[in-house]
Design a protein around this motif. Structure first.
Motif, PDB file in Angstrom:
ATOM      1  N   ARG A  51    -147.640 -48.202  52.974  1.00  0.00           N
ATOM      2  CA  ARG A  51    -146.854 -47.125  52.378  1.00  0.00           C
ATOM      3  C   ARG A  51    -146.581 -47.407  50.900  1.00  0.00           C
ATOM      4  O   ARG A  51    -146.654 -48.548  50.463  1.00  0.00           O
ATOM      5  N   PRO A 106    -137.976 -43.650  51.920  1.00  0.00           N
ATOM      6  CA  PRO A 106    -139.174 -43.098  52.557  1.00  0.00           C
ATOM      7  C   PRO A 106    -139.012 -41.613  52.905  1.00  0.00           C
ATOM      8  O   PRO A 106    -138.005 -41.213  53.497  1.00  0.00           O
ATOM      9  N   ASP A 114    -141.791 -42.779  56.435  1.00  0.00           N
ATOM     10  CA  ASP A 114    -141.844 -43.871  57.417  1.00  0.00           C
ATOM     11  C   ASP A 114    -141.258 -43.339  58.720  1.00  0.00           C
ATOM     12  O   ASP A 114    -140.054 -43.390  58.933  1.00  0.00           O
TER      13      ASP A 114
END
Length: 346
Positions: A51, A106, A114
């Motif tokens: 990520r 996120p 996420d």
């Protein structure tokens, strides 16, 4: 030929599955940098699982700074909403040698979502951000509102990396196992009915929260719906003074979709945590750092009664209650300076 019970179950299951796919299931996030997705304009680091985390730096250059701070934004915000950097007086920045970095949590702004986010994963994201930016062995953390879930995670999972922690009106999880029922119920009932129901859905039926916060039959979460009517008068007064200051980047906050940003905050914030902050021990036994919690007593989003209980159960935590302060009390003149100076003075 009669339809047996097992056939009925199968038919009902198919109907429910189709309903989930067509109505309840959130659409995939609109990833930054993907075809048709929002552009990537911010610096980003690549994390351990692939990520990307977008960030923004403030204050002195990090190589010249004496004190390095990681700021964690609240719900419906992004890296641009680092009020503890933007409202910090330039004199204090120079005098104390302050560097601050704010990052998109996120799913917000330009950070990749996420879907298995937890307080622990947030703490590890912060540690990795600090390492890739070479912030040193220890750094400060300031978590505001829903940023509290990450700040508590840092205290639990990465205490050895902390020079100090400040929680500002941190959202309290009503389902922490050591929060007495009478205390959690009292705080829960101080919320608007719409937010009580949204919290219940986030905790008991997280698969339903996307539909809950996007349907038009009844009000969803006041934060998700951006309904300022639930705010206290002090907060309304502050917002009136701010005017359109957030408009330039407001669209960027949710540009990847509401589910992996606002909704994920709720699912994590009111979910089942692996630990209970009320069981945490003092990470600074040698007084090499300190933990502070600031709370306004007229906050209509985070009940002050919950913070008072936390402060009572964690005597090593320094509690600061702001009389007449709402959820946005740090935006009042001089408050950010006071909070940051307090954090840096062990």
């Amino acid at each position: 030929m009669a339809i047996g019970p097992s056939s009925v179950i199968i038919i009902v299951g198919i109907i429910l599955a189709l309903t989930y796919q067509s109505i309840l299931k959130p659409p995939p996030p609109n990833l930054c940098g993907s075809p048709g997705g929002p552009p990537i304009t911010a610096p980003r680091i690549k994390l351990r699982d692939g990520r990307h985390l977008a960030y923004k730096e403030y204050g002195l250059p990090r190589e010249k700074a004496k004190h390095k701070i990681v700021f964690i934004h609240g719900s419906d915000s992004c890296r641009h909403d680092a009020v503890f950097a933007t409202l910090l007086s330039p004199d204090l920045v120079q005098e104390r040698g302050v560097y601050m970095v704010s990052f998109d949590k996120p799913g917000y702004g330009e950070s990749d979502p996420d879907p298995i986010r937890t307080p622990k994963s947030l703490a590890l994201d912060i540690e990795e951000l600090a390492d890739q930016l070479s912030l040193g062995s220890k750094f400060y953390v300031i978590g505001k509102s829903m940023g509290g879930q990450a700040a508590w995670g840092c205290l639990k999972y990465t205490p050895h990396r902390l020079a100090g922690v400040t929680l500002v009106a941190p959202v309290v999880n009503y389902y922490w196992r050591n929060l007495p029922l009478n205390i959690s119920t009292e705080g829960f009932n101080l919320q608007q009915k719409r937010d009580q129901w949204a919290v219940r859905v986030a905790h008991y039926a997280p698969w339903l929260i996307y539909w809950w916060n996007t349907q038009n039959w009844f009000p969803g979460s006041s934060v998700a719906n951006r309904d300022g009517g639930v705010l206290s008068q002090p907060d309304k007064d502050i917002i009136l003074k701010l005017g359109s200051s957030r408009k330039p980047h407001l669209a960027e906050v949710r540009q990847q979709g509401i589910h992996e940003s606002i909704n994920r905050d709720m699912i994590v914030g009111f979910g089942n945590w692996e630990f209970d902050p009320l069981e945490l021990e003092n990470p600074f036994l040698n007084r090499e750092g300190s933990v502070h919690l600031w709370q306004g007593d007229e906050d209509m989003l985070v009940p002050v009664t919950l913070q008072r209980y936390i402060a009572d159960k964690l005597p090593w935590l320094h509690y600061h209650e702001v009389a007449g302060g709402g959820h946005f009390f740090p935006l009042a003149k001089g408050v950010v300076d006071e909070i940051v100076k307090t954090a840096l003075n062990h």
